[in-house]
Design an enzyme around this catalytic site. Structure first.
Site, PDB file in Angstrom:
ATOM      1  CB  CYS A  80      -0.942   0.044   1.182  1.00 49.51           C
ATOM      2  SG  CYS A  80      -2.124   1.432   1.048  1.00 49.51           S
ATOM      3  CB  CYS A 198      -2.244   3.932  -6.431  1.00 54.91           C
ATOM      4  SG  CYS A 198      -3.558   3.125  -5.480  1.00 54.91           S
TER       5      CYS A 198
END
Length: 255
Positions: A80, A198
């Site tokens: 993440c 991301c």
């Protein structure tokens, strides 16, 4: 044949890392059938990409690492990017060290990589000093990502925020849209383009087409993580159709 066991720590709402990474390494198996890849995931609760939920998710790192230690993986990737970058420049080193300490205490010797650290080393491996980036984040979080990258000595010449706060909605974004989004960036000074900063925003299907059209190296948090996983396993970082970073010409990540 050798089975390489890959442990992943992912947000509970992440759908993309467990899709794109296996797809990349499955494509590699078609070229190198003696190396096969097996995936084991541990999840940390997070639904919305807000500073509060990111901090709460990070607090679950030890528990997630303990679960993976029991599986004795060959490498562990924590996936993440913004959860780490939002904690301030250089935090990927802190996060990687925390997970490493948990694994070692349980007798697991796997190296640890993070998507945040992998993106920096992927940019460095390409020899890029200036990048443009696309993120799904709100502008405030994108600004923190930019600060993080620039603290590592890489200039961000332009950034595009798609402003999607719901993490499941991010996973449902059509990667084909990135083939138009990149045109909104000023790439006149860029050495490389980060098509997705991301691991939740899908981009794999557009990496090679955008690179071919833009005429400069295109990478993502996911392709960078694949690169680091392969190099940590001591394998050539080659994945067909996934951009220059995994094209076979780059052989080692730089710090």
């Amino acid at each position: 044949m050798t089975d390489h066991h890959i442990g992943m720590i992912v947000p509970s709402s992440n759908l993309t890392m467990e899709t794109e990474l296996p797809r990349m390494l499955s494509a590699r198996e078609a070229l190198e059938p003696d190396d096969r890849f097996v995936f084991h995931s541990s999840r940390m609760r997070m639904k919305h990409v807000t500073p509060e939920e990111l901090r709460g998710m990070n607090a679950q790192t030890r528990r997630a690492a303990l679960e993976l230690a029991d599986a004795r993986p060959d490498v562990v990737a924590t996936a993440c990017l913004v959860a780490i970058m939002a904690q301030g420049p250089g935090h990927h080193c802190v996060a990687e060290n925390e997970i490493t300490s948990v694994l070692r205490a349980e007798g697991a010797e796997a190296p640890v990589v993070s998507s945040a650290g992998a993106l920096l080393s992927g940019i460095g491996a390409l020899g890029a000093q200036r990048v443009a980036i696309i993120t799904p984040y709100m502008k405030g979080l994108t600004a923190q990502v930019v600060e993080y990258i620039e603290d590592a000595g890489i200039e961000v010449v332009d950034a595009l925020s798609l402003e999607v706060p719901d993490n499941l909605a991010v996973a449902r974004l059509d990667p084909a849209d990135l083939r138009e989004h990149w045109r909104r960036l000023d790439l006149s000074r860029a050495d490389a383009l980060v098509l997705s900063a991301c691991v939740q925003m899908p981009s794999l299907a557009s990496i090679q087409p955008v690179e071919d059209e833009a005429g400069l190296p295109v990478l993502s948090a996911a392709t960078s993580t694949a690169f680091r996983i392969l190099t940590e396993l001591g394998l050539p970082p080659v994945v067909p159709g996934a951009g220059s970073l995994l094209g076979g010409r780059v052989t080692a990540a730089r710090p």
